[in-house]
Design a protein around this motif. Sequence first.
Motif, mmCIF file in Angstrom:
data_model
loop_
_atom_site.group_PDB
_atom_site.id
_atom_site.type_symbol
_atom_site.label_atom_id
_atom_site.label_comp_id
_atom_site.label_asym_id
_atom_site.label_seq_id
_atom_site.Cartn_x
_atom_site.Cartn_y
_atom_site.Cartn_z
ATOM 1 N N ALA A 268 12.711 1.878 15.236
ATOM 2 C CA ALA A 268 12.902 2.904 14.113
ATOM 3 C C ALA A 268 12.541 2.820 13.133
ATOM 4 O O ALA A 268 12.041 3.469 12.298
ATOM 5 C CB ALA A 268 14.535 3.091 14.139
ATOM 6 N N ALA A 269 12.450 1.277 12.499
ATOM 7 C CA ALA A 269 11.924 0.987 11.068
ATOM 8 C C ALA A 269 10.533 1.288 11.147
ATOM 9 O O ALA A 269 9.824 1.879 10.180
ATOM 10 C CB ALA A 269 12.249 -0.569 10.737
ATOM 11 N N TYR A 270 9.705 0.607 12.176
ATOM 12 C CA TYR A 270 8.197 1.057 12.132
ATOM 13 C C TYR A 270 7.915 2.425 12.129
ATOM 14 O O TYR A 270 6.832 2.899 11.664
ATOM 15 C CB TYR A 270 7.579 0.082 13.134
ATOM 16 N N THR A 271 8.674 3.217 13.064
ATOM 17 C CA THR A 271 8.307 4.605 13.144
ATOM 18 C C THR A 271 8.461 5.454 11.898
ATOM 19 O O THR A 271 7.659 6.267 11.620
ATOM 20 C CB THR A 271 9.209 5.224 14.475
ATOM 21 N N ALA A 272 9.699 4.911 11.237
ATOM 22 C CA ALA A 272 9.828 5.657 10.117
ATOM 23 C C ALA A 272 9.014 5.451 8.931
ATOM 24 O O ALA A 272 8.464 6.223 8.332
ATOM 25 C CB ALA A 272 11.394 5.255 9.414
ATOM 26 N N PHE A 273 8.613 3.950 8.915
ATOM 27 C CA PHE A 273 7.352 3.672 8.106
ATOM 28 C C PHE A 273 6.103 4.210 8.219
ATOM 29 O O PHE A 273 5.417 4.878 7.404
ATOM 30 C CB PHE A 273 7.491 2.161 8.145
ATOM 31 N N ALA A 274 5.821 4.508 9.451
ATOM 32 C CA ALA A 274 4.708 4.995 10.033
ATOM 33 C C ALA A 274 4.541 6.623 9.475
ATOM 34 O O ALA A 274 3.660 7.158 8.904
ATOM 35 C CB ALA A 274 4.279 4.920 11.551
ATOM 36 N N LEU A 275 5.872 7.150 9.684
ATOM 37 C CA LEU A 275 5.927 8.569 9.030
ATOM 38 C C LEU A 275 5.641 8.768 7.745
ATOM 39 O O LEU A 275 4.910 9.742 7.505
ATOM 40 C CB LEU A 275 7.336 9.311 9.739
ATOM 41 N N LEU A 276 6.232 7.843 7.131
ATOM 42 C CA LEU A 276 6.016 7.776 5.594
ATOM 43 C C LEU A 276 4.627 7.725 5.100
ATOM 44 O O LEU A 276 4.330 8.404 4.281
ATOM 45 C CB LEU A 276 6.970 6.602 4.893
ATOM 46 N N VAL A 277 3.879 6.858 5.880
ATOM 47 C CA VAL A 277 2.684 6.669 5.461
ATOM 48 C C VAL A 277 1.874 7.982 5.811
ATOM 49 O O VAL A 277 0.738 8.267 4.985
ATOM 50 C CB VAL A 277 1.873 5.411 6.242
ATOM 51 N N LEU A 278 2.260 8.609 7.111
ATOM 52 C CA LEU A 278 1.683 9.768 7.337
ATOM 53 C C LEU A 278 1.761 10.880 6.293
ATOM 54 O O LEU A 278 0.789 11.549 5.905
ATOM 55 C CB LEU A 278 1.873 10.104 8.696
ATOM 56 N N VAL A 279 2.948 10.978 6.044
ATOM 57 C CA VAL A 279 3.332 11.909 4.735
ATOM 58 C C VAL A 279 2.507 11.512 3.544
ATOM 59 O O VAL A 279 2.019 12.606 2.939
ATOM 60 C CB VAL A 279 4.875 11.834 4.555
ATOM 61 N N TRP B 61 -10.086 2.694 2.629
ATOM 62 C CA TRP B 61 -8.898 1.711 2.462
ATOM 63 C C TRP B 61 -7.486 2.444 3.175
ATOM 64 O O TRP B 61 -6.693 2.046 3.717
ATOM 65 C CB TRP B 61 -8.513 1.078 1.303
ATOM 66 N N ARG B 62 -7.705 4.002 2.819
ATOM 67 C CA ARG B 62 -6.508 4.597 3.292
ATOM 68 C C ARG B 62 -6.574 4.879 4.700
ATOM 69 O O ARG B 62 -5.529 4.753 5.372
ATOM 70 C CB ARG B 62 -6.441 6.224 2.382
ATOM 71 N N LEU B 63 -7.778 4.977 5.178
ATOM 72 C CA LEU B 63 -7.635 5.141 6.831
ATOM 73 C C LEU B 63 -7.335 3.728 7.379
ATOM 74 O O LEU B 63 -6.529 3.755 8.357
ATOM 75 C CB LEU B 63 -9.379 5.546 7.056
ATOM 76 N N ALA B 64 -7.651 2.584 6.685
ATOM 77 C CA ALA B 64 -7.399 1.392 7.518
ATOM 78 C C ALA B 64 -5.861 1.276 7.045
ATOM 79 O O ALA B 64 -5.104 0.687 8.254
ATOM 80 C CB ALA B 64 -7.984 0.218 6.649
ATOM 81 N N HIS B 65 -5.381 1.498 6.108
ATOM 82 C CA HIS B 65 -3.936 1.630 5.840
ATOM 83 C C HIS B 65 -3.107 2.134 7.112
ATOM 84 O O HIS B 65 -1.984 2.101 7.559
ATOM 85 C CB HIS B 65 -3.532 2.147 4.641
ATOM 86 N N VAL B 66 -3.440 3.623 7.045
ATOM 87 C CA VAL B 66 -2.682 4.556 8.090
ATOM 88 C C VAL B 66 -2.700 4.334 9.706
ATOM 89 O O VAL B 66 -1.825 4.098 10.256
ATOM 90 C CB VAL B 66 -3.110 5.959 7.752
ATOM 91 N N LEU B 67 -4.058 3.761 10.092
ATOM 92 C CA LEU B 67 -4.538 3.535 11.350
ATOM 93 C C LEU B 67 -3.406 1.934 11.628
ATOM 94 O O LEU B 67 -2.994 1.873 12.676
ATOM 95 C CB LEU B 67 -5.724 3.255 11.606
ATOM 96 N N ILE C 139 -0.802 12.889 3.663
ATOM 97 C CA ILE C 139 -0.993 14.355 3.636
ATOM 98 C C ILE C 139 -0.830 14.720 1.882
ATOM 99 O O ILE C 139 -1.431 15.711 1.535
ATOM 100 C CB ILE C 139 0.110 15.008 4.317
ATOM 101 N N LYS C 140 0.155 14.426 1.444
ATOM 102 C CA LYS C 140 0.640 14.614 -0.029
ATOM 103 C C LYS C 140 -0.208 14.085 -0.993
ATOM 104 O O LYS C 140 -0.615 14.687 -2.007
ATOM 105 C CB LYS C 140 2.094 13.933 -0.241
ATOM 106 N N VAL C 141 -0.832 12.795 -0.763
ATOM 107 C CA VAL C 141 -1.965 12.143 -1.680
ATOM 108 C C VAL C 141 -3.202 12.030 -0.686
ATOM 109 O O VAL C 141 -3.329 10.889 -0.223
ATOM 110 C CB VAL C 141 -1.222 10.589 -2.165
ATOM 111 N N GLY D 58 0.889 -1.108 0.068
ATOM 112 C CA GLY D 58 0.088 0.120 0.014
ATOM 113 C C GLY D 58 0.850 0.989 0.012
ATOM 114 O O GLY D 58 0.660 2.125 -0.634
ATOM 115 N N ALA D 59 1.806 1.191 0.897
ATOM 116 C CA ALA D 59 2.732 2.407 1.035
ATOM 117 C C ALA D 59 3.422 2.539 -0.415
ATOM 118 O O ALA D 59 3.734 3.668 -0.813
ATOM 119 C CB ALA D 59 3.840 2.556 2.126
ATOM 120 N N LEU D 60 3.964 1.627 -1.120
ATOM 121 C CA LEU D 60 4.649 1.701 -2.575
ATOM 122 C C LEU D 60 3.367 2.214 -3.339
ATOM 123 O O LEU D 60 3.898 3.034 -4.347
ATOM 124 C CB LEU D 60 5.137 0.370 -2.762
#
Length: 137
Positions: free
Chosen positions: A112-123, A49-55, A126-128, A29-31
């Motif tokens: 660190a990896a899960y946090t970075a990934f969550a930040l990517l999904v949150l970005v 689906w985006r809400l499910a993905h981010v949550l 916002i962007k999409v 999904g993130a890709l």
Amino acid sequence: MTTSPMLATHLADAILVLHVGVVAFVVLGALLIPIGAWRGWPWVYGFRWRLAHVLLTVFIALQAWLGALCPLTVWEQALRRHAGQVVYTESFIEHWLSRLIFFEAPWWTFVAAYTAFALLVLVEWIKVRPRRRATRA
């Protein structure tokens, strides 16, 4: 109701398959969100689906911060113990699918990896921006 060892093994394998599906949903999904936005795929803007993905992604990151195991992992391991298996013994399904999603690394690496990934999904959120469907009059 008691569960037979054979049923517990099959349920544990099914949970592992579900777990791999969750990982695929989060990672793919993130890709696909930025690719889909670039290509104009309307489904990447779907709100549910985006809400499910981010949550789900934020939930995974919070688990890592709290030092908690994924509930699917806990459930699968409990079923394997009930079946009399050593946790993560070598059944066919478990052998191949678990190697796709489980890695040996220090705990802070996962945090660190899960946090970075969550930040990517949150970005990406916002962007999409996901869109709610317009109601028809």
